[in-house]
Design a protein around this motif. Structure first.
Motif, short mmCIF file in Angstrom:
data_model
loop_
_atom_site.label_atom_id
_atom_site.label_comp_id
_atom_site.label_asym_id
_atom_site.label_seq_id
_atom_site.Cartn_x
_atom_site.Cartn_y
_atom_site.Cartn_z
N ARG A 140 0.83 -1.22 0.00
CA ARG A 140 0.00 0.00 0.00
C ARG A 140 0.86 1.26 0.00
O ARG A 140 0.48 2.28 -0.57
N LEU A 142 -8.54 4.13 -5.89
CA LEU A 142 -7.45 5.01 -5.50
C LEU A 142 -6.15 4.67 -6.22
O LEU A 142 -5.27 5.51 -6.33
N SER A 143 -6.02 3.43 -6.69
CA SER A 143 -4.80 3.09 -7.41
C SER A 143 -4.85 3.62 -8.83
O SER A 143 -3.89 3.50 -9.58
N TYR A 165 -0.38 15.57 3.82
CA TYR A 165 0.47 14.70 3.01
C TYR A 165 0.25 14.93 1.53
O TYR A 165 -0.88 14.94 1.07
N MET A 182 1.96 1.76 -3.50
CA MET A 182 0.83 2.28 -4.29
C MET A 182 0.41 3.68 -3.86
O MET A 182 -0.57 4.22 -4.36
N ASN A 183 1.10 4.24 -2.88
CA ASN A 183 0.78 5.59 -2.39
C ASN A 183 -0.61 5.68 -1.77
O ASN A 183 -1.26 6.71 -1.80
N ILE A 184 -1.08 4.57 -1.23
CA ILE A 184 -2.36 4.59 -0.53
C ILE A 184 -2.11 4.90 0.93
O ILE A 184 -2.86 5.60 1.58
N LEU A 185 -1.00 4.39 1.45
CA LEU A 185 -0.55 4.75 2.79
C LEU A 185 0.71 5.60 2.65
O LEU A 185 1.48 5.42 1.71
N ALA A 186 0.91 6.48 3.62
CA ALA A 186 2.14 7.28 3.60
C ALA A 186 3.14 6.67 4.57
O ALA A 186 2.78 6.33 5.69
N PRO A 187 4.39 6.50 4.14
CA PRO A 187 5.39 6.00 5.09
C PRO A 187 5.70 7.06 6.14
O PRO A 187 5.61 8.26 5.87
N LYS A 232 -2.28 14.95 9.67
CA LYS A 232 -1.09 14.55 8.94
C LYS A 232 -1.44 14.17 7.51
O LYS A 232 -0.75 14.53 6.56
N TRP A 233 -2.59 13.48 7.37
CA TRP A 233 -3.00 13.05 6.04
C TRP A 233 -3.43 14.20 5.18
O TRP A 233 -3.20 14.20 3.98
N GLU A 263 -9.83 0.74 -2.91
CA GLU A 263 -8.39 0.61 -3.13
C GLU A 263 -8.07 0.56 -4.62
O GLU A 263 -7.07 1.11 -5.07
N ILE A 264 -8.96 -0.09 -5.38
CA ILE A 264 -8.77 -0.12 -6.82
C ILE A 264 -8.94 1.28 -7.40
O ILE A 264 -8.15 1.72 -8.24
N TYR A 282 -2.79 -3.12 -10.28
CA TYR A 282 -2.78 -3.41 -8.85
C TYR A 282 -3.95 -4.31 -8.47
O TYR A 282 -5.11 -4.01 -8.76
N LEU A 322 -8.81 2.79 4.98
CA LEU A 322 -7.96 1.73 5.50
C LEU A 322 -8.15 1.57 6.99
O LEU A 322 -7.51 0.78 7.64
N PRO A 325 -5.49 -5.50 -5.15
CA PRO A 325 -5.39 -5.34 -3.70
C PRO A 325 -5.73 -6.64 -2.96
O PRO A 325 -6.35 -7.54 -3.53
N ARG A 360 -9.10 8.88 1.85
CA ARG A 360 -7.92 8.06 1.68
C ARG A 360 -7.48 7.44 2.99
O ARG A 360 -7.08 6.28 3.03
#
Lengths: 304, 409
Positions: free
Chosen positions: A49, B221-222, B409, A52-57, B405-406, B218-219, A79, B392, A81, B388
């Motif tokens: 994720r 957003l990808s 980002y 895929m830039n869905i989560l940010a590190p 934070k998001w 998720e699809i 992708y 999750l 998932p 986003r």
């Protein structure tokens, strides 16, 4: 064009107290099949994720083609998932059209691509059925088609084999290999080592957020110590465990994998089992990925 | 990424409009609305007038008075029948052969109370008519007895009437917008908006929640940016709503043209073109405002139940102008009205009310529109960020600083 299509450098990610990714560094070479392996909850999906830039590190850097992932690069990535989901109300063809159009594929090109893939997965006659009418396995295949419909240069598959029967899993294997031979770079995650062993050129083994092993599969196998012996037999093999020269036995359905304390003493081992069981096959091999997995991750956590 | 946004809009529209429920509501809607809005009106209208052949018995009037009363009553559609015994008349009222019975006391010119017997006791319209006519006739009789001639009496007893006239209006011959018709126009607008937000705002919120719970997000957003997803969704479902409204409005016009004359309904004189344009403008602004807020709330909700709980503050802000509507119509330029016309959540409704009652300065209208537009943009962008993160986090509560934070980002 960089040699490495994906690069992760010192990537970290925590969820409250849990470290899902702890200082992860690896790179995926263009044109390779890369396996991200680990038990359930190891952090595979979190890493995918983040790619895929869905989560940010929290920390670290992730690049695709040397750049941070952008809207344009999303169109060249496919992708699948881990958590599958499609609009149940839509028909198969509509759903795939929607996904394809989101990937900026032209309409006519898209329809021929959809038809081609439905044909490959033998789903052509389901084309105008609603997703809700499909079985779980078929839904899974439609979902996979959705990830390849736009001919991506990079394909990221999170647990592509889960939910598939053995025949479909073999089919999936074949398709992944074929796509790779046509130039697609593939990164996939799995907790089932047999799948990885069949198709991976490189692996990254992760447990509890930490990278344990990485590199070309053959190299890992060679380096990781002792060879083991595969025996197929009939009869009660329970005594093998207690033989003095045996270090460890891993039982599979049809065979056992035996590791000796001294791998040169395979003759001696063979002598001590002859006559006690009916042996169909006796082979000295590199350790299986499954065994490496168990050796490194630990026997407490038995993979499925 | 306009094309991806349009793709999302197209499919959202398709999924909203191409199902049986939507089609049924679209076709049956006007009839349902007719049933709830027009029928009570028709019923009330028919009882407003005095039914034909209303016969009322009267006791205690001499011939001279009867000759004056009879034509006056006949004008209002009531036939007077003189009787001698009130108890007989009362029985006939109970037996439904008389509508009611009026008893004049002896020396009726000096009396201040007359008795009217009716079966129900709630015969307000007839009682009002009786009161009006007796009022006029008896006072005239009293004045006549005091020595005034009949012509003078009718001149002297004319009641002044107040005609409402807006200051901005050109000619005095034009029908002025009465307080009531302004109130009704505003109320109509608020109700329209309220229904629309309930219907489509919640549909948008639900659609966002469904994307989360069905994991398809998720699809999506990808492939596309979250704000394209959000805005596409709002646009697609909004267009489905506009289509539905268009069907309803054309059916309503048709119905009124065909059915209207049958019931001799007088349509309220159409509001002016400029007010109508303002109505459309503020309606669209209000719709997108609430739609974007619903989408943002949907992004933060775990499931539909959660969506309902989180979205009630929105409903409150819709209800506020409704509750205050008469105060707003009476004092469109008070400080409080001005404040509400700039406060994002009430701005579209209150600014429309102000525009329709008394045109405020142009800069105020523009400021209000700017504030609403900025709020919509903020809601879409903020909502897409929450979307986003939120996806999750299904089942898990996320912390406020994580949202911040998001968003950055």
């Amino acid at each position: 064009m960089t040699e490495n299509l994906i690069e992760l450098i010192n990537v970290e990610k925590s969820f409250s107290s849990l470290k899902a990714a702890d200082n992860i560094t690896f790179s995926v070479k263009r044109g390779s099949i890369y396996g991200l392996l680990g038990p359930n909850g190891a952090g595979k999906t979190t890493i995918i994720r983040m790619i895929m830039n869905i989560l940010a590190p929290d920390r670290g850097r992730i690049t695709i083609n040397g750049k941070k992932i952008s809207e344009d690069s999303k169109d060249s990535i496919g992708y699948l998932p881990e958590e599958r989901g499609l609009y149940k109300k839509l028909k198969v063809n509509e759903m795939l059209q929607f996904i394809g159009q989101l990937k900026s594929v032209g309409t006519s090109e898209l329809q021929s691509s959809i038809d081609k893939w439905l044909e490959i997965f033998e789903l052509t006659k389901w084309k105008n059925n609603r997703i809700s009418e499909l079985s779980k396995g078929m839904t899974q295949k439609v979902q996979f088609i959705g990830s390849v419909i736009h001919n991506p240069e990079l394909l990221i598959l999170d647990e592509p084999f889960s939910g598939l029967d053995p025949i479909s899993a073999d089919m999936m294997n074949g398709i992944i290999l074929k796509l790779n031979s046509e130039g697609t770079t593939i990164l996939f995650s799995t907790h089932i080592m047999d799948h990885a062993e069949k198709i991976c050129s490189n692996i990254f083994l992760i447990d509890r957020g930490k990278g344990i092993l990485s590199g070309p599969l053959q190299q890992i196998k060679d380096n990781l110590g002792k060879k083991s012996i595969i025996i197929e037999f009939d009869g009660n093999g329970g005594f093998i465990k207690s033989l003095p020269m045996v270090e460890k036995v891993i039982e599979y359905t049809r065979f056992v994998e035996v590791e000796l304390k001294d791998s040169r003493k395979s003759d001696e081992f063979l002598k001590s089992i002859i006559g006690k069981i009916e042996i169909h096959k006796f082979e000295v091999v590199s350790p299986s990925l499954h065994k490496i997995f168990i050796d490194t991750v630990g026997e407490n956590e038995k993979p499925e | 990424m306009i094309s991806k946004m349009l793709t999302v809009a197209k499919y959202s529209f398709k999924m909203t409009a191409a199902n049986k429920g939507f089609i049924i509501i679209t076709i049956l809607g006007p009839f349902l609305i007719l049933a709830v809005s027009v029928l009570p009106g028709l019923l009330a209208q028919s009882s407003k007038g005095i039914p034909e052949n209303t016969v009322i018995g009267i006791v205690g009037a001499d011939t001279k008075l009867l000759n004056t009363l009879k034509p006056a009553f006949e004008q209002s559609g009531i036939i007077l029948k003189a009787g001698t015994d009130i108890s007989v008349l009362k029985k006939r009222v109970s037996g439904d052969t008389l509508h009611g019975a009026l008893l004049l006391p002896q020396n009726y010119l000096k009396a201040d109370k007359f008795t009217y017997y009716s079966k129900t006791g709630t015969d307000i319209i007839v009682t009002k008519t009786l009161e009006e006519i007796l009022d006029r006739v008896i006072i005239a009789e009293r004045l006549k007895k005091a020595g005034l001639n009949p012509a003078e009496i009718s001149n002297l007893t004319v009641k002044p009437q107040i005609v409402m006239q807006k200051t901005g209006e050109k000619s005095s011959s034009e029908k002025g917008n009465s307080f009531l018709s302004l109130l009704l126009t505003s109320l109509f607008f608020v109700m329209l908006l309220y229904m629309t937000v309930l219907l489509y705002g919640q549909a948008i919120g639900r659609s966002v929640v469904t994307d989360k719970t069905s994991k398809i997000v998720e699809i999506l957003l990808s492939s596309a940016r979250p704000q394209d997803l959000m805005f596409g969704k709002i646009l697609g479902i909004g267009l489905a709503g506009i289509l539905q409204y268009a069907v309803w409005v054309s059916m309503a016009i048709l119905l009124i043209h065909i059915i209207g004359p049958l019931f001799s309904i007088n349509l309220p004189s159409a509001i002016s073109v400029s007010i109508f344009l303002f109505l459309v403008l503020f309606f669209i602004l209000a719709f997108f405002l609430y739609a974007s807020l619903y989408a943002a709330i949907g992004a933060a909700s775990d499931d539909e139940q959660n969506l309902g709980q989180l979205s009630w503050p929105l409903i409150i802000f819709l209800v506020i102008p409704m509750v205050l509507i008469s105060a707003l119509v009476m004092n469109p330029d008070s400080g409080f009205s001005q404040f509400l016309s700039f406060f994002p959540l009430t701005a579209p409704i209150v600014m429309f009310i102000r525009v329709s009652v008394n045109m405020p300065p142009v800069w105020q209208i523009l400021l209000s529109i700017a504030i609403i537009t900025a709020t919509i943009t903020a809601a879409v962008i903020g909502g897409s960020k929450i979307f986003r993160v939120g996806i999750l986090m299904t089942g898990k509560r996320f912390k406020f600083h994580e949202i911040i934070k998001w968003i950055r980002y």
